[in-house]
Design a protein around this motif. Structure first.
Motif, PDB file in Angstrom:
ATOM      1  N   GLY A  38      37.535  31.858  37.379  1.00 43.01           N
ATOM      2  CA  GLY A  38      38.598  31.337  38.224  1.00 43.01           C
ATOM      3  C   GLY A  38      38.510  31.922  39.620  1.00 43.01           C
ATOM      4  N   SER A  39      39.497  31.624  40.433  1.00 44.04           N
ATOM      5  CA  SER A  39      39.521  32.087  41.818  1.00 44.04           C
ATOM      6  C   SER A  39      40.643  33.090  42.018  1.00 44.04           C
ATOM      7  CB  SER A  39      39.702  30.910  42.779  1.00 44.04           C
ATOM      8  OG  SER A  39      40.904  30.219  42.478  1.00 44.04           O
TER       9      SER A  39
ATOM     10  N   GLU B  52      47.323  43.455  46.084  1.00 47.06           N
ATOM     11  CA  GLU B  52      47.340  42.977  44.705  1.00 47.06           C
ATOM     12  C   GLU B  52      46.997  41.497  44.707  1.00 47.06           C
ATOM     13  OE1 GLU B  52      50.268  42.877  40.761  1.00 47.06           O
ATOM     14  OE2 GLU B  52      51.001  43.614  42.689  1.00 47.06           O
ATOM     15  N   LEU B  53      46.065  41.116  43.843  1.00 44.98           N
ATOM     16  CA  LEU B  53      45.616  39.739  43.749  1.00 44.98           C
ATOM     17  C   LEU B  53      45.906  39.182  42.357  1.00 44.98           C
ATOM     18  CD1 LEU B  53      42.122  40.033  45.493  1.00 44.98           C
ATOM     19  CD2 LEU B  53      44.281  39.325  46.522  1.00 44.98           C
ATOM     20  N   THR B  54      45.836  37.877  42.271  1.00 49.08           N
ATOM     21  CA  THR B  54      45.989  37.192  40.987  1.00 49.08           C
ATOM     22  C   THR B  54      44.753  36.352  40.724  1.00 49.08           C
ATOM     23  OG1 THR B  54      48.398  37.101  41.129  1.00 49.08           O
ATOM     24  CG2 THR B  54      47.335  35.535  39.659  1.00 49.08           C
ATOM     25  N   LEU B  55      44.133  36.563  39.582  1.00 48.00           N
ATOM     26  CA  LEU B  55      43.011  35.739  39.150  1.00 48.00           C
ATOM     27  C   LEU B  55      43.568  34.606  38.303  1.00 48.00           C
ATOM     28  CD1 LEU B  55      40.044  35.048  38.727  1.00 48.00           C
ATOM     29  CD2 LEU B  55      39.955  36.768  36.919  1.00 48.00           C
TER      30      LEU B  55
ATOM     31  N   ALA C 168      43.162  22.491  29.179  1.00 47.03           N
ATOM     32  CA  ALA C 168      43.107  23.932  29.481  1.00 47.03           C
ATOM     33  C   ALA C 168      44.436  24.373  30.060  1.00 47.03           C
ATOM     34  CB  ALA C 168      41.974  24.224  30.460  1.00 47.03           C
ATOM     35  N   MET C 169      44.708  25.654  29.929  1.00 49.11           N
ATOM     36  CA  MET C 169      45.944  26.244  30.439  1.00 49.11           C
ATOM     37  C   MET C 169      45.586  27.382  31.395  1.00 49.11           C
ATOM     38  SD  MET C 169      48.038  26.320  26.821  1.00 49.11           S
ATOM     39  CE  MET C 169      49.659  26.449  27.542  1.00 49.11           C
ATOM     40  N   LEU C 170      46.408  27.545  32.405  1.00 47.03           N
ATOM     41  CA  LEU C 170      46.170  28.590  33.395  1.00 47.03           C
ATOM     42  C   LEU C 170      46.681  29.931  32.884  1.00 47.03           C
ATOM     43  CD1 LEU C 170      46.964  27.054  36.898  1.00 47.03           C
ATOM     44  CD2 LEU C 170      44.779  27.891  36.061  1.00 47.03           C
TER      45      LEU C 170
ATOM     46  N   ALA D  49      40.871  36.873  49.208  1.00 48.12           N
ATOM     47  CA  ALA D  49      41.488  35.672  48.649  1.00 48.12           C
ATOM     48  C   ALA D  49      40.486  34.521  48.641  1.00 48.12           C
ATOM     49  CB  ALA D  49      42.725  35.303  49.458  1.00 48.12           C
ATOM     50  N   GLY D  50      40.480  33.765  47.541  1.00 54.05           N
ATOM     51  CA  GLY D  50      39.595  32.619  47.425  1.00 54.05           C
ATOM     52  C   GLY D  50      38.267  32.904  46.780  1.00 54.05           C
ATOM     53  N   MET D  51      37.926  34.173  46.526  1.00 56.29           N
ATOM     54  CA  MET D  51      36.652  34.496  45.882  1.00 56.29           C
ATOM     55  C   MET D  51      36.638  33.990  44.444  1.00 56.29           C
ATOM     56  SD  MET D  51      35.547  38.304  47.153  1.00 56.29           S
ATOM     57  CE  MET D  51      34.746  38.527  48.728  1.00 56.29           C
ATOM     58  N   PHE D  52      35.440  33.617  43.981  1.00 59.91           N
ATOM     59  CA  PHE D  52      35.274  33.127  42.613  1.00 59.91           C
ATOM     60  C   PHE D  52      34.862  34.285  41.709  1.00 59.91           C
ATOM     61  CE2 PHE D  52      32.859  31.182  39.144  1.00 59.91           C
ATOM     62  CZ  PHE D  52      33.774  30.235  38.701  1.00 59.91           C
ATOM     63  N   ALA D  53      35.546  34.410  40.599  1.00 59.59           N
ATOM     64  CA  ALA D  53      35.286  35.503  39.658  1.00 59.59           C
ATOM     65  C   ALA D  53      34.903  34.935  38.302  1.00 59.59           C
ATOM     66  CB  ALA D  53      36.519  36.393  39.520  1.00 59.59           C
TER      67      ALA D  53
END
Length: 395
Positions: free
Chosen positions: A82-83, A233-236, A283-285, A299-303
């Motif tokens: 995800g991002s 703090e980020l959210t994936l 699918a669910m987030l 922000a916006g990086m793909f993991a």
């Protein structure tokens, strides 16, 4: 008288001696040859009778054929991707109209809460403040006059020079004047707020991600000026198939990698699970909280990583390739004292991705097991381990 020489007596024997010597020599050679043949053929049965001792076969195992059992936790993972998105972000907008005089920050610059990031022309706002201050002064003067008239009316009422209704009128004038003062004071406060809003300030600590206005632009109220993100703090946000959602719970550990960081791994925890599937997919987030104290992630990086859905207690871990079946039992071939031993084991969690299995009974940490299947190596076979290759010397 004729004389004749007597015959030579030794001539005949001399002629016969030479053949006899040759025969004797030939006979001696024949006897020697016969003796050698007899000795040779007589020793072969003796040698054949001696029992030959067969040496057992010793198999040499390479370092890749064996594995050492280590102790640790085994994790069962669920892959995800995800991002990354910031938990806190804001689009700063102008609260008042005005012309931009200057902007003090650019994209990529850090800002602190309350820091001035742009200024508008405040001449009009200052004029409004002065106007409202004058209106307040006027209202206070009217209130003062009304209060004096009310005091005089009260004195006259005591002496019965005026009626009660006349006094009530002056009392009402005081109340109206007081209300006017309050209204003027509120308008002055609004004018001061508008003047203060000509200095646009950062509402939170973060990094400027976008600038929408330049010096000289005429702004109206609610016009975007800057976008600020807090990378602390980020959210994936990752999509997980609905069939795997029962395995996911809040608080589970997540490990992931991001392109550009090599082998560095990042960690987070499941914070929330969306209760509805995404439109167009089953699918669910899943929202994963990621601590980004050093600001490395953006922000916006793909993991891409995995959620640890199950985790064992510390136990011996063996390669899945070392497992074998003996009827209904699970066994491994353990190397003990140079011999291969069939060791029954009881298994726990399996991790197919890492190729490891938890051994709850039968093996101790440090044991050496066969990690590959060798056709000729069976229980009871003698083996020896090849010496490890010498480390390369640093020049």
């Amino acid at each position: 008288m004729k004389l004749e020489a007597p015959p030579l007596l030794d001539s005949a024997p001399i002629r016969t001696r030479r053949p006899i010597k040759k025969r004797l020599i030939a006979l001696a050679v024949a006897l020697l040859a016969a003796g050698g043949w007899v000795a040779t053929h007589s020793s072969k049965p003796a040698a054949a009778k001696a029992p030959a001792e067969a040496k057992p076969t010793v198999y040499e195992l390479s370092q890749g054929d064996v594995a050492t059992v280590a102790s640790g936790e085994l994790r069962v993972n669920l892959p995800l991707s995800g991002s990354l998105a910031p938990v806190t972000q804001a689009t700063v907008k102008s609260k008042v109209s005005g012309v931009v005089l200057d902007t003090t920050v650019r994209e990529g610059m850090s800002v602190a809460p309350g820091q001035v990031i742009a200024r508008l022309d405040a001449a009009e706002a200052r004029a409004r403040v002065a106007q409202q201050q004058a209106a307040l002064d006027e209202a206070n003067a009217r209130l003062s006059l009304a209060m004096k008239n009310n005091a005089n009316s009260a004195a006259l009422l005591k002496q019965n020079y005026i009626s009660q209704s006349s006094y009530d009128a002056t009392q009402n004038s005081v109340e109206l004047a007081q209300a006017a003062v309050n209204a003027a004071r509120a308008q002055l406060e609004l004018a001061r707020i508008a003047l203060n809003d000509t200095a646009i300030r950062a509402p939170l600590a973060g990094v400027v991600s976008k600038r929408f206005a330049q010096a000289g632009d005429k702004l109206a109220p609610d016009t975007p000026v800057f976008s600020i993100v807090n990378l602390r703090e980020l959210t994936l946000e990752a999509q997980v198939p609905a069939s795997d959602i029962p395995r996911v719970h809040v608080g589970q550990d997540v490990r992931f990698k991001v392109d550009g960081f090599g082998t560095r791994a990042f960690s987070g925890k499941v914070a929330r699970i969306n209760p509805a599937t995404e439109t167009g997919s089953r699918a669910m987030l899943v929202y994963i909280s990621v601590d980004n104290a050093d600001g490395a992630l953006k922000a916006g990086m793909f993991a891409k990583g995995s959620i640890t859905t199950d985790k064992s207690a510390p136990h011996p871990l063996a390669p899945l390739s070392s497992l074998r079946k003996d009827g209904e039992r699970d066994i491994v071939y353990r190397v003990d004292g140079g011999k291969v031993v069939a060791q029954p084991v009881r298994l726990g969690l399996r991790n197919e991705d890492e190729g490891m299995v938890e051994v709850t009974e039968g093996l101790a940490p440090g044991a050496t097991v066969l990690a590959t299947k060798l056709d000729n190596v069976k229980p009871g076979s003698q083996v020896k381990l090849a010496a490890p290759a010498p480390a390369a010397k640093k020049g």
